[in-house]
Motif scaffolding. Structure first.
Motif, PDB file in Angstrom:
ATOM      1  N   PHE A 105      -6.468   3.922   1.319  1.00 12.13           N
ATOM      2  CA  PHE A 105      -6.537   3.254   2.617  1.00 12.13           C
ATOM      3  C   PHE A 105      -5.513   3.816   3.593  1.00 12.13           C
ATOM      4  CE2 PHE A 105      -5.079   0.228   5.743  1.00 12.13           C
ATOM      5  CZ  PHE A 105      -6.259   0.036   6.442  1.00 12.13           C
ATOM      6  N   VAL A 107       0.860  -1.181   0.000  1.00 13.20           N
ATOM      7  CA  VAL A 107       0.000   0.000   0.000  1.00 13.20           C
ATOM      8  C   VAL A 107       0.897   1.230   0.000  1.00 13.20           C
ATOM      9  CG1 VAL A 107      -1.655   1.338   1.358  1.00 13.20           C
ATOM     10  CG2 VAL A 107      -1.974  -1.130   1.101  1.00 13.20           C
ATOM     11  N   ASN A 156      -3.683  -6.827   4.946  1.00 13.52           N
ATOM     12  CA  ASN A 156      -4.776  -6.977   3.988  1.00 13.52           C
ATOM     13  C   ASN A 156      -4.880  -8.411   3.531  1.00 13.52           C
ATOM     14  OD1 ASN A 156      -2.623  -6.880   2.093  1.00 13.52           O
ATOM     15  ND2 ASN A 156      -3.007  -4.723   1.671  1.00 13.52           N
ATOM     16  N   THR A 187      -9.287  -7.022   0.713  1.00 10.54           N
ATOM     17  CA  THR A 187      -9.792  -6.045   1.674  1.00 10.54           C
ATOM     18  C   THR A 187      -8.699  -5.757   2.701  1.00 10.54           C
ATOM     19  OG1 THR A 187     -10.765  -7.826   2.985  1.00 10.54           O
ATOM     20  CG2 THR A 187     -12.227  -6.672   1.481  1.00 10.54           C
ATOM     21  N   ASP A 188      -8.670  -4.512   3.165  1.00 14.01           N
ATOM     22  CA  ASP A 188      -7.684  -4.106   4.164  1.00 14.01           C
ATOM     23  C   ASP A 188      -8.254  -4.279   5.569  1.00 14.01           C
ATOM     24  OD1 ASP A 188      -5.251  -2.861   2.739  1.00 14.01           O
ATOM     25  OD2 ASP A 188      -6.957  -2.047   1.646  1.00 14.01           O
ATOM     26  N   ASN A 220      -9.318  -1.092  -2.036  1.00 12.67           N
ATOM     27  CA  ASN A 220      -7.899  -1.370  -2.181  1.00 12.67           C
ATOM     28  C   ASN A 220      -7.497  -1.146  -3.638  1.00 12.67           C
ATOM     29  OD1 ASN A 220      -5.646  -3.472  -2.943  1.00 12.67           O
ATOM     30  ND2 ASN A 220      -5.448  -3.128  -0.741  1.00 12.67           N
TER      31      ASN A 220
END
Length: 479
Positions: free
Chosen positions: A121, A96, A187, A227-228, A215
């Motif tokens: 995020f 990320v 994640n 998904t985080d 994301n």
């Protein structure tokens, strides 16, 4: 408290736990407690950052969880000042973007350059008040279930450094379990929050698809698996993070979550699944799951056998889609990642998945069609149950090397499918799943249980987590 078992740059003594808990500003507090101390003026964020940096230095040689450190310039957000978790140190996973730090995604295939801006995020996480001290290691592009590499040192498990910390959020799990920080970003695209939670004795919630901001990687795919979330040592820390994240962004298509603070107010219908349709669960894991079922029954919940309607065809389709992701990475890497990207530098797992997809690409339309239909099938499970209880993984934590990308590809795939036999369902369908550290195998390595619920029902999962934690507090690595 100090512990003479703390690693000093070597993990050769496989039976020893490695942790950094000591009598400093962090103590043994969780994130909620630390945020309260900051608000009350009993500690300031600079002290917490300094303590976390010192702890990281103590365990980094033994566990190797940190990809990039920024202790002299922790990342904070104006939007997070005074937030629910203001001043608590954390790390961001290295897939990320965080402005000023590279995003290498665990790969040697390209030269990572500093990101120019934060991913959405990262802004959501910072808005909670957390202070980011750096980035954590993951296996190449998060494709493996163990944080191991073709040539670089692996991330090791604090409970037993000869064993895996899980993946793909293995670096985050090692840092939280070892006591460097109480909470770290993770994640999940096939179990990558829940697998390391199970391996390292942590709490890990994969939320409903769309609960948090999208994301960047997952949103570009035909089916968004990613998904985080966070890894924590207490249920209340996980609940506090999701409540704080909702203040930054709330999806109006999902029921509001708010702050969950205790057990459920009513008895629940819980379906018990011990074996996956594709893998039989080993005895130590089975025992922990069945003991958890008995505890839930003793609390007044109704537990009855259930089955998961996702068998070998689902597993083959997920493997095909896994290969598709590796193929897309290799195809687009020079454009989307860096011109220095070279497919010849990809590790054995990524290369094998890519090649496998190229031999069966004609299956892709059918694979996508069936995987998209799985969401409706998943929703049907919860017409008769509020929650499904299962293992997180089909067997206990493997030793380093068992899931190395240097293992022959076909053998590695068979090992992965036998191990990660439960978690991908929630990624394909978008349903929430919670991993809890409910027990241990005879040698002391953690064993996790998995709770699944209908879309948008994270509250039910967290409430059950509170109940199980109150009934039998999680083991502590420093004890």
């Amino acid at each position: 408290m100090t512990d003479e078992r703390i690693g000093e740059g070597s993990a050769g003594q496989a039976g020893e736990r490695v942790h950094a808990f000591t009598d400093d500003a962090l103590g043994t507090h969780d994130a909620v407690a630390l945020a309260a101390l900051v608000r009350d003026g009993e500690v300031n964020p600079r002290e917490l950052v300094a303590a976390a940096a010192a702890r990281a230095a103590r365990i980094d040689g033994a566990l190797a969880p940190v990809a990039y450190a920024s202790y002299d310039r922790p990342r904070i957000s104006r939007a997070g000042v005074g937030g629910p978790l203001w001043g608590v140190p954390t790390y961001l996973k290295d897939n990320v973007d965080l402005r000023g730090l590279p995003t290498a995604m665990g790969s040697e295939a390209f030269r990572a350059r500093p990101a120019r801006r934060n991913a959405p995020f990262a802004d959501q996480l910072l808005a909670s008040g957390l202070a980011v001290l750096g980035k954590t290691r993951l296996p190449e592009f998060g494709l493996n279930a163990s944080t191991e590499f073709a040539a670089a040192p692996p991330v090791r498990n604090p409970w037993r450094p000869s064993h895996s910390a899980g993946a793909s959020s293995g670096g985050a799990a090692a840092l939280v379990a070892a006591g460097v920080v109480p909470i770290a970003h993770a994640n999940d695209g096939g179990g990558s929050i829940r697998i390391p939670a199970a391996c390292c004795g942590l709490v890990g919630l994969k939320p409903t698809r769309g609960r948090l901001v999208g994301n960047a990687q997952g949103g570009k795919l035909p089916i968004d698996l990613v998904t985080d979330g966070v890894l924590t040592r207490t249920v209340r820390d996980t609940a506090a993070f999701f409540a704080a994240a909702e203040l930054h962004h709330r999806n109006p298509k999902l029921p509001p979550l708010g702050l969950v603070e205790g057990p459920p107010a009513r008895p629940l219908r819980i379906g018990l699944v011990v074996d996956s349709p594709i893998a039989k669960t080993d005895e130590p894991t089975r025992r922990v799951v069945e003991e958890t079922a008995a505890r839930l029954e003793a609390m007044g919940h109704r537990v009855e056998p259930a089955t998961l309607p996702f068998g070998e065809e689902f597993s083959r389709d997920f493997l095909s889609y896994w290969g598709y992701i590796a193929w897309v990475i290799a195809l687009t890497g020079p454009v989307l990642l860096d011109p220095s990207f070279r497919t010849g530098r990809l590790d054995g797992l990524t290369t094998g998945l890519r090649r496998r997809f190229r031999t069966e690409f004609r299956r892709t339309p059918g694979v996508l069609r069936r995987l998209r239909r799985a969401e409706e099938v998943y929703a049907g499970i919860f017409r008769d149950h509020d929650v499904i209880l299962s293992p997180v993984l089909a067997h206990t934590v493997p030793p380093i090397g068992h899931l190395s990308p240097n293992v022959a590809f076909e053998e590695l795939i068979e090992r992965l499918l036998r191990y990660v036999a439960f978690t991908p369902v929630n990624n394909v369908t978008g349903g929430p799943g919670l991993a809890l550290p409910a027990g241990a195998e005879p040698g002391g390595l953690p064993v996790g249980v998995h709770l699944s619920a209908a879309h948008g029902q994270e509250r039910v999962l967290l409430e059950l987590g509170f109940a199980l934690e109150a009934d039998r507090p999680w083991r502590r690595i420093e004890d």
